[in-house]
Scaffold this motif. Structure first.
Motif, PDB file in Angstrom:
ATOM      1  N   LEU A  25       5.890   1.037   3.932  1.00  0.00           N
ATOM      2  CA  LEU A  25       6.847   1.836   3.166  1.00  0.00           C
ATOM      3  C   LEU A  25       7.974   0.985   2.587  1.00  0.00           C
ATOM      4  CD1 LEU A  25       7.134   5.119   5.254  1.00  0.00           C
ATOM      5  CD2 LEU A  25       5.897   4.724   3.132  1.00  0.00           C
ATOM      6  N   ARG A  26       8.626   0.190   3.409  1.00  0.00           N
ATOM      7  CA  ARG A  26       9.710  -0.644   2.860  1.00  0.00           C
ATOM      8  C   ARG A  26       9.135  -1.729   1.956  1.00  0.00           C
ATOM      9  NH1 ARG A  26      13.298  -3.198   6.975  1.00  0.00           N
ATOM     10  NH2 ARG A  26      11.447  -3.179   8.316  1.00  0.00           N
ATOM     11  N   TRP A  27       7.946  -2.192   2.266  1.00  0.00           N
ATOM     12  CA  TRP A  27       7.277  -3.123   1.368  1.00  0.00           C
ATOM     13  C   TRP A  27       7.126  -2.500  -0.018  1.00  0.00           C
ATOM     14  CZ3 TRP A  27       2.652  -2.476  -1.277  1.00  0.00           C
ATOM     15  CH2 TRP A  27       2.157  -3.612  -1.938  1.00  0.00           C
ATOM     16  N   ALA A  28       6.828  -1.202  -0.075  1.00  0.00           N
ATOM     17  CA  ALA A  28       6.625  -0.527  -1.354  1.00  0.00           C
ATOM     18  C   ALA A  28       7.859  -0.630  -2.241  1.00  0.00           C
ATOM     19  CB  ALA A  28       6.259   0.937  -1.120  1.00  0.00           C
ATOM     20  N   PHE A  29       9.044  -0.474  -1.658  1.00  0.00           N
ATOM     21  CA  PHE A  29      10.267  -0.545  -2.458  1.00  0.00           C
ATOM     22  C   PHE A  29      10.474  -1.960  -2.996  1.00  0.00           C
ATOM     23  CE2 PHE A  29      10.866   3.386  -0.205  1.00  0.00           C
ATOM     24  CZ  PHE A  29      11.544   4.180  -1.116  1.00  0.00           C
ATOM     25  N   ARG A  30      10.208  -2.958  -2.188  1.00  0.00           N
ATOM     26  CA  ARG A  30      10.349  -4.346  -2.652  1.00  0.00           C
ATOM     27  C   ARG A  30       9.313  -4.661  -3.718  1.00  0.00           C
ATOM     28  NH1 ARG A  30      11.903  -8.094   2.631  1.00  0.00           N
ATOM     29  NH2 ARG A  30      13.608  -6.767   3.394  1.00  0.00           N
ATOM     30  N   ALA A  31       8.080  -4.218  -3.482  1.00  0.00           N
ATOM     31  CA  ALA A  31       7.017  -4.489  -4.449  1.00  0.00           C
ATOM     32  C   ALA A  31       7.277  -3.788  -5.772  1.00  0.00           C
ATOM     33  CB  ALA A  31       5.679  -4.038  -3.863  1.00  0.00           C
ATOM     34  N   SER A  32       7.796  -2.561  -5.727  1.00  0.00           N
ATOM     35  CA  SER A  32       8.055  -1.823  -6.971  1.00  0.00           C
ATOM     36  C   SER A  32       9.188  -2.459  -7.767  1.00  0.00           C
ATOM     37  CB  SER A  32       8.360  -0.348  -6.669  1.00  0.00           C
ATOM     38  OG  SER A  32       9.548  -0.219  -5.902  1.00  0.00           O
ATOM     39  N   ARG A  33      10.179  -3.026  -7.092  1.00  0.00           N
ATOM     40  CA  ARG A  33      11.258  -3.717  -7.818  1.00  0.00           C
ATOM     41  C   ARG A  33      10.696  -4.915  -8.575  1.00  0.00           C
ATOM     42  NH1 ARG A  33      14.483  -2.560  -3.139  1.00  0.00           N
ATOM     43  NH2 ARG A  33      14.084  -4.644  -2.288  1.00  0.00           N
ATOM     44  N   LEU A  34       9.823  -5.675  -7.933  1.00  0.00           N
ATOM     45  CA  LEU A  34       9.200  -6.812  -8.608  1.00  0.00           C
ATOM     46  C   LEU A  34       8.365  -6.339  -9.790  1.00  0.00           C
ATOM     47  CD1 LEU A  34       8.391  -9.760  -8.882  1.00  0.00           C
ATOM     48  CD2 LEU A  34       6.674  -9.392  -7.085  1.00  0.00           C
ATOM     49  N   ALA A  35       7.637  -5.241  -9.609  1.00  0.00           N
ATOM     50  CA  ALA A  35       6.805  -4.728 -10.700  1.00  0.00           C
ATOM     51  C   ALA A  35       7.650  -4.335 -11.899  1.00  0.00           C
ATOM     52  CB  ALA A  35       5.996  -3.527 -10.202  1.00  0.00           C
ATOM     53  N   ARG A  36       8.789  -3.701 -11.670  1.00  0.00           N
ATOM     54  CA  ARG A  36       9.668  -3.335 -12.784  1.00  0.00           C
ATOM     55  C   ARG A  36      10.139  -4.577 -13.531  1.00  0.00           C
ATOM     56  NH1 ARG A  36      11.983  -0.076  -8.676  1.00  0.00           N
ATOM     57  NH2 ARG A  36      11.239   2.081  -8.782  1.00  0.00           N
ATOM     58  N   ASP A  37      10.489  -5.622 -12.800  1.00  0.00           N
ATOM     59  CA  ASP A  37      10.902  -6.875 -13.447  1.00  0.00           C
ATOM     60  C   ASP A  37       9.776  -7.438 -14.307  1.00  0.00           C
ATOM     61  OD1 ASP A  37      13.361  -6.691 -12.208  1.00  0.00           O
ATOM     62  OD2 ASP A  37      12.840  -8.072 -10.571  1.00  0.00           O
ATOM     63  N   LEU A  38       8.534  -7.370 -13.785  1.00  0.00           N
ATOM     64  CA  LEU A  38       7.396  -7.881 -14.546  1.00  0.00           C
ATOM     65  C   LEU A  38       7.140  -7.048 -15.795  1.00  0.00           C
ATOM     66  CD1 LEU A  38       5.018  -8.672 -11.543  1.00  0.00           C
ATOM     67  CD2 LEU A  38       5.980 -10.354 -13.122  1.00  0.00           C
ATOM     68  N   ILE A  39       7.284  -5.738 -15.683  1.00  0.00           N
ATOM     69  CA  ILE A  39       7.090  -4.861 -16.846  1.00  0.00           C
ATOM     70  C   ILE A  39       8.121  -5.182 -17.920  1.00  0.00           C
ATOM     71  CG2 ILE A  39       7.267  -2.468 -17.638  1.00  0.00           C
ATOM     72  CD1 ILE A  39       6.036  -1.660 -14.907  1.00  0.00           C
ATOM     73  N   ARG A  40       9.369  -5.341 -17.519  1.00  0.00           N
ATOM     74  CA  ARG A  40      10.421  -5.619 -18.497  1.00  0.00           C
ATOM     75  C   ARG A  40      10.316  -7.021 -19.064  1.00  0.00           C
ATOM     76  NH1 ARG A  40      14.352  -2.379 -14.361  1.00  0.00           N
ATOM     77  NH2 ARG A  40      13.552  -0.319 -14.935  1.00  0.00           N
ATOM     78  N   TYR A  50      -5.337   2.156  -2.144  1.00  0.00           N
ATOM     79  CA  TYR A  50      -5.041   2.659  -0.792  1.00  0.00           C
ATOM     80  C   TYR A  50      -6.286   2.543   0.066  1.00  0.00           C
ATOM     81  CZ  TYR A  50      -4.751   6.226   2.855  1.00  0.00           C
ATOM     82  OH  TYR A  50      -4.801   6.890   4.052  1.00  0.00           O
ATOM     83  N   PRO A  51      -6.119   2.263   1.381  1.00  0.00           N
ATOM     84  CA  PRO A  51      -4.906   2.138   2.192  1.00  0.00           C
ATOM     85  C   PRO A  51      -4.305   0.746   2.156  1.00  0.00           C
ATOM     86  CG  PRO A  51      -6.875   2.093   3.603  1.00  0.00           C
ATOM     87  CD  PRO A  51      -7.358   2.312   2.194  1.00  0.00           C
ATOM     88  N   PRO A  52      -3.020   0.632   2.650  1.00  0.00           N
ATOM     89  CA  PRO A  52      -2.189   1.660   3.275  1.00  0.00           C
ATOM     90  C   PRO A  52      -1.397   2.456   2.242  1.00  0.00           C
ATOM     91  CG  PRO A  52      -1.025  -0.408   3.359  1.00  0.00           C
ATOM     92  CD  PRO A  52      -2.354  -0.692   2.704  1.00  0.00           C
ATOM     93  N   VAL A  53      -0.634   3.431   2.729  1.00  0.00           N
ATOM     94  CA  VAL A  53       0.075   4.336   1.831  1.00  0.00           C
ATOM     95  C   VAL A  53       1.115   3.604   0.993  1.00  0.00           C
ATOM     96  CG1 VAL A  53      -0.288   6.374   3.259  1.00  0.00           C
ATOM     97  CG2 VAL A  53       1.747   4.985   3.620  1.00  0.00           C
ATOM     98  N   GLY A  54       1.638   2.474   1.488  1.00  0.00           N
ATOM     99  CA  GLY A  54       2.663   1.753   0.744  1.00  0.00           C
ATOM    100  C   GLY A  54       2.238   1.372  -0.657  1.00  0.00           C
ATOM    101  N   ALA A  55       0.954   1.083  -0.861  1.00  0.00           N
ATOM    102  CA  ALA A  55       0.477   0.712  -2.193  1.00  0.00           C
ATOM    103  C   ALA A  55       0.659   1.868  -3.169  1.00  0.00           C
ATOM    104  CB  ALA A  55      -0.986   0.289  -2.126  1.00  0.00           C
ATOM    105  N   HIS A  56       0.302   3.076  -2.745  1.00  0.00           N
ATOM    106  CA  HIS A  56       0.469   4.234  -3.627  1.00  0.00           C
ATOM    107  C   HIS A  56       1.944   4.634  -3.763  1.00  0.00           C
ATOM    108  CE1 HIS A  56      -3.627   4.599  -4.494  1.00  0.00           C
ATOM    109  NE2 HIS A  56      -3.998   5.569  -3.680  1.00  0.00           N
TER     110      HIS A  56
END
Length: 410
Positions: free
Chosen positions: A88-103, A116-122
């Motif tokens: 779960l906390r990994w998901a927040f860190r991973a999503s921040r990196l993804a936003r940087d890559l998108i921009r 999935y699994p685990p749920v953090g990916a989704h």
């Protein structure tokens, strides 16, 4: 430079040896050959010289143990709401990196894919889909709320997983991919309004990484091997107990058989310690209750006479291990429900096999196992049907078609 970028959330990914990393790795490898740029965000252990298109984001639950309130909060969530590795906390860190890559790729046509699994990916895919105007494909290697594999889970665990599947993923994802026909039917029947957005891409194998059998001439014992973890639902106990009954009845010889179980095993997936001690003393059970390097596990598997597949807990899932096993050509003894996708694939695979089922009587169970050990147990070649339908190139082609369809609709 190609304008198509796929951002992939794959918690498991090489060099992580977990079988869950094989599917996203194949997607990435063959999408690149179709001209895509792929960037993978993974929790796998970092390597000294990481690939330029893979970002390793450490899961703070393991990388920073006992550090901060977040660590305690995630432990509570795992205990009471989301069992197992959640990320779960990994998901927040991973999503921040993804936003940087998108921009950082503002001129690219971006697709987000989480597996999935685990749920953090989704969860990471959901977070990005909420904030960025990019399509999100949710790939399910297992259905999140499949009741057939949740026996032993608390009511709160089941409710939490059902909520995440319905209110987070199926509500937000642009497309959903299932990896078996029965899993796709589960999604379509459970969420009829999204039925047209559910697609099937089977699991499969990479023909460039085929593992041929290693002959061992002059061996007296027949060696049957299972590699991988045993956990909730994936129990070896009925198989072991049946073999012991057959030995006690004189229908099998302990000095002509070795059953190898290689990988971590939860205690409830094995018979009691007294049983295990007796089986070891008789010489027919080789239990390695620990993780081993993937190369070592593959060598043991290739040098076996037959392979053991354990999936009694689900009528929906097909373990990725089946697609490691079949290309070797080794005969397979499978413990699966009747008429499961595993049994249907084995029936058309061209490889010698026998299935035993949780629904079988004790006599039927024992007879099927005894019959298996009377077979010649020689390696064969997978059928043309198997080679055609489960090759990684075909699966990447299906994913390519879905990505193009998404952007055309957009």
């Amino acid at each position: 430079m190609n304008n198509d970028l796929v951002l992939m959330f794959a918690y498991h990914y090489p060099p992580d040896t977990a079988i869950g990393g094989a599917r996203p790795y194949r997607f990435s490898k063959y999408l690149k050959r179709l001209g895509y740029r792929v960037h993978v965000i993974s929790a796998a252990a970092s390597v000294e010289t990481p690939e330029a298109d893979v970002s390793y984001v450490a899961d703070p639950l393991y990388a920073e143990p006992r550090k901060g309130a977040g660590w305690q909060a995630e432990r509570v969530i795992r205990r009471f709401l989301l069992p197992g590795a959640s990320g779960l906390r990994w998901a927040f860190r991973a999503s921040r990196l993804a936003r940087d890559l998108i921009r950082g790729n503002a001129g690219s046509r971006v697709t987000v894919l989480s597996t999935y699994p685990p749920v953090g990916a989704h969860v990471a895919g959901w977070l990005v889909a909420k904030s960025e105007k990019v399509p999100w494909i949710a790939d399910f290697r297992d259905p999140m709320a499949d009741r057939s594999v949740l026996d032993g889970y608390s009511a709160l665990h089941k409710m939490s997983l059902a909520f995440l599947e319905s209110r987070m993923v199926l509500k937000r994802a642009s497309l959903v991919i299932a990896n078996t026909d029965t899993a796709a039917d589960h999604f379509r029947q459970t969420y009829p309004r999204r039925a047209a957005d559910v697609h099937l891409i089977w699991n499969g194998f990479d023909p460039e990484n085929r593992f041929d059998p290693i002959p061992v001439p002059g061996r007296v014992r027949r060696v049957v091997t299972h590699t991988g973890e045993l956990y909730v639902g994936r129990t070896a106990a009925p198989m072991l107990e049946s073999i012991q009954r057959l030995i006690d009845a004189g229908r099998l010889r302990a000095d002509r058989l070795t059953l190898r179980l290689i990988g971590p095993a939860a205690p409830y997936c094995l018979p009691g310690e007294q049983f295990l001690e007796r089986a070891r003393a008789q010489g027919w059970l080789d239990l390695v209750n620990d993780s081993v390097p993937r190369d070592e596990a593959l060598t043991v598997m290739r040098g076996s006479d037959a392979l053991l597949l354990l999936q009694p807990q689900s009528t929906v899932q097909v373990p990725g291990k089946l697609f490691e096993y079949l290309p070797t050509g080794h005969p397979i003894l499978a413990y699966v429900p009747k008429d499961s996708p595993v049994e249907r694939i084995l029936a058309q695979s061209g490889i010698l096999y026998r299935c035993v089922h949780p629904e079988d009587s004790r006599a039927e169970f024992d007879n099927a196992i005894a019959d298996f050990f009377e077979l010649p147990l020689e390696p064969g070649r997978p059928s043309a049907w198997f080679e055609e339908n489960f090759r990684a190139e075909k699966q990447a082609g299906e994913l390519d078609r879905l990505i193009r369809q998404l952007h055309a609709e957009k």
